[in-house]
Design a protein around this motif. Structure first.
Motif, mmCIF file in Angstrom:
data_model
loop_
_atom_site.group_PDB
_atom_site.id
_atom_site.type_symbol
_atom_site.label_atom_id
_atom_site.label_comp_id
_atom_site.label_asym_id
_atom_site.label_seq_id
_atom_site.Cartn_x
_atom_site.Cartn_y
_atom_site.Cartn_z
ATOM 1 N N UNK A 1 78.532 90.878 55.476
ATOM 2 C CA UNK A 1 77.545 90.058 54.778
ATOM 3 C C UNK A 1 78.211 88.788 54.268
ATOM 4 N N UNK A 2 77.586 87.645 54.493
ATOM 5 C CA UNK A 2 78.140 86.363 54.035
ATOM 6 C C UNK A 2 77.856 86.193 52.544
ATOM 7 N N UNK A 3 78.711 86.746 51.712
ATOM 8 C CA UNK A 3 78.503 86.710 50.264
ATOM 9 C C UNK A 3 79.124 85.446 49.671
ATOM 10 N N UNK A 4 78.642 84.298 50.132
ATOM 11 C CA UNK A 4 79.206 83.012 49.707
ATOM 12 C C UNK A 4 78.208 82.218 48.883
ATOM 13 N N UNK A 5 78.573 81.956 47.641
ATOM 14 C CA UNK A 5 77.798 81.016 46.839
ATOM 15 C C UNK A 5 77.994 79.587 47.333
ATOM 16 N N UNK A 6 79.098 79.336 48.033
ATOM 17 C CA UNK A 6 79.479 77.978 48.417
ATOM 18 C C UNK A 6 78.542 77.361 49.441
ATOM 19 N N UNK A 7 77.819 78.196 50.184
ATOM 20 C CA UNK A 7 76.986 77.666 51.266
ATOM 21 C C UNK A 7 75.667 77.123 50.716
ATOM 22 N N UNK A 8 75.796 76.296 49.692
ATOM 23 C CA UNK A 8 74.623 75.702 49.056
ATOM 24 C C UNK A 8 74.156 74.465 49.814
ATOM 25 N N UNK A 9 72.939 74.034 49.524
ATOM 26 C CA UNK A 9 72.475 72.738 49.994
ATOM 27 C C UNK A 9 72.212 71.858 48.776
ATOM 28 N N UNK A 10 72.652 70.620 48.856
ATOM 29 C CA UNK A 10 72.489 69.672 47.758
ATOM 30 C C UNK A 10 71.232 68.846 48.008
ATOM 31 N N UNK A 11 70.375 68.728 47.006
ATOM 32 C CA UNK A 11 69.205 67.856 47.088
ATOM 33 C C UNK A 11 69.339 66.764 46.027
ATOM 34 N N UNK A 12 68.360 65.878 45.991
ATOM 35 C CA UNK A 12 68.452 64.755 45.066
ATOM 36 C C UNK A 12 68.503 65.179 43.600
ATOM 37 N N UNK A 13 67.899 66.308 43.275
ATOM 38 C CA UNK A 13 67.838 66.699 41.873
ATOM 39 C C UNK A 13 68.366 68.102 41.590
ATOM 40 N N UNK A 14 68.694 68.828 42.627
ATOM 41 C CA UNK A 14 69.105 70.215 42.415
ATOM 42 C C UNK A 14 70.061 70.656 43.516
ATOM 43 N N UNK A 15 70.799 71.717 43.215
ATOM 44 C CA UNK A 15 71.638 72.389 44.197
ATOM 45 C C UNK A 15 71.025 73.768 44.417
ATOM 46 N N UNK A 16 70.765 74.095 45.669
ATOM 47 C CA UNK A 16 70.110 75.367 45.980
ATOM 48 C C UNK A 16 71.113 76.272 46.666
ATOM 49 N N UNK A 17 71.356 77.403 46.035
ATOM 50 C CA UNK A 17 72.324 78.368 46.552
ATOM 51 C C UNK A 17 71.669 79.738 46.545
#
Length: 389
Positions: A323-339
């Motif tokens: 299982x890819x248990x990575x918080x790091x694989x987030x996506x950055x948006x203009x106002x928020x980071x979604x992880x």
């Protein structure tokens, strides 16, 4: 083709390596060629850091039963969930493979996501298949592609999925750039967007296991690959990092372990208790390189760390090691980071707090267990930002 721990057909997990004879245990891998039409004064062009202002986020709707089999509805549900969340902060354009898939995506994603059926796609991994957009500081925008070849054809060699299943994804970069109306060129190397991190200020970082690899760049030296990537990204320094080969289909993409927060600042996830030792050792090795590195501006990198989850309460024990248990694989948006969140209450909260402090933005954590578990990729893997000019 069945995955290692699930009795489903067929379905690719981008992180799980089926046991095969002859595959070793992991190995820790310790003038540019432009290859296409480029604007004048190409050195002024650069790929901005992901924290820079975005015009929109591009995504792709998975609809191939050849690739996903019975897993497809669950993967689609996670893609729709993520798209609707990103759309709260910036426009999202979802590419779907024709009118039927476009209708399906529209029904799943709702009115806040723009769905188009005119850019054919094979699968959902827009970070790896889509174009990388560049700006020139004077209102110009162009793009380049990295010649996606299904992770060095690992999708076929690992899982038996026909190479032809990814034919549309091999052309996504140029087709999407044409749709967006921006000049496009192919790089003279083969790779994926998830395999390289960029600060927008002259410095790149990547694992050797992805790029200096005969399944992507046979006959090319590290220095040749480096020169081409630096030229394309408008950068002047590459930090090469250890990687893991033979344990996942990506050959150890960097975006699951280390990410740029901004120029001079990186974050590394040190593996939690559920990760196999090979990933734990690799994360520590990457950390140790970065704390002793400087960037293109001569700054000693500030290296922030978080820890992965220690428990995965929603995931069966037999599947946890893959299982890819990575918080790091987030996506950055203009106002928020979604992880993501994994159900380890303490570690989820600690990661959210650390990422929010690093970015100074809202952090949203979603349950994307199907995408991270069955797909082996995360929010970053399935999104590609287009910067404002």
């Amino acid at each position: 083709m069945k995955t290692e721990h699930e009795d489903v057909t067929p379905g690719i997990s981008r992180r799980t390596l089926l046991t095969r004879a002859g595959v070793a245990a992991a190995a820790l891998a310790a003038g540019p060629v432009l290859g296409g039409t480029q604007p004048a004064h190409a050195a002024s062009w650069r790929v901005p850091g992901e924290e820079a202002s975005h015009k929109r986020t591009w995504m792709a709707w998975p609809s191939s039963s050849t690739i996903w089999g019975s897993l497809l509805p669950a993967i689609q549900a996670d893609i729709a969930k993520l798209a609707k969340e990103v759309a709260k902060y910036e426009p999202v354009v979802m590419c779907a493979d024709g009118s039927t898939a476009a209708s399906q995506a529209t029904n799943a994603c709702g009115s806040t996501v723009t769905v188009i059926g005119s850019v054919p796609v094979s699968d959902c991994w827009m970070r790896d298949t889509g174009p990388l957009f560049r700006v020139d500081g004077a209102g110009g925008l162009d793009a380049f592609g990295l010649n996606f070849n299904a992770w060095g054809e690992n999708a076929t060699s690992f899982y038996g999925i026909p190479a032809s299943a990814y034919d549309k994804d091999r052309a996504v970069a140029q087709n999407l750039a044409a749709y967006a109306g921006v000049p496009f060129a192919q790089a003279a190397v083969v790779g994926e967007g998830g395999g390289i991190e960029y600060d927008g200020d002259g410095t790149l970082m990547a694992t050797e296991s992805c790029w200096v690899n005969g399944n992507r760049n046979p006959g090319k030296s590290r220095s040749q690959i480096e020169a081409e990537l630096l030229s394309r990204f408008g950068a002047s320094k590459m930090i090469w990092l250890p990687g893991v080969t033979g344990y996942d289909v990506t050959d150890g993409h960097i975006d699951g372990t280390a990410r740029y927060i901004g120029p001079g600042v990186v974050m590394v996830q040190l593996a939690g208790a559920v990760r196999p030792d090979v990933w734990t050792r690799n994360a520590q090795a990457i950390h140790d390189v970065l704390v002793n590195s400087t960037d293109a501006r001569g700054r000693r990198l500030e290296v922030l760390t978080i820890e992965g989850p220690d428990t995965l309460p929603r995931i069966p024990a037999g599947r946890q090691k893959d299982f890819l248990s990575s918080y790091m694989n987030w996506t950055v948006t203009n106002q928020a980071v979604i992880t993501t969140q994994f159900g380890d209450t303490a570690k989820d909260a600690a990661a959210k707090t650390a990422i929010a402090a690093a970015y100074g933005r809202t952090v949203v954590q979603l349950n994307l267990d199907n995408l991270y578990g069955n797909g082996g990729g995360g929010a970053h893997c399935v999104t590609m930002q287009e910067p404002n000019r």
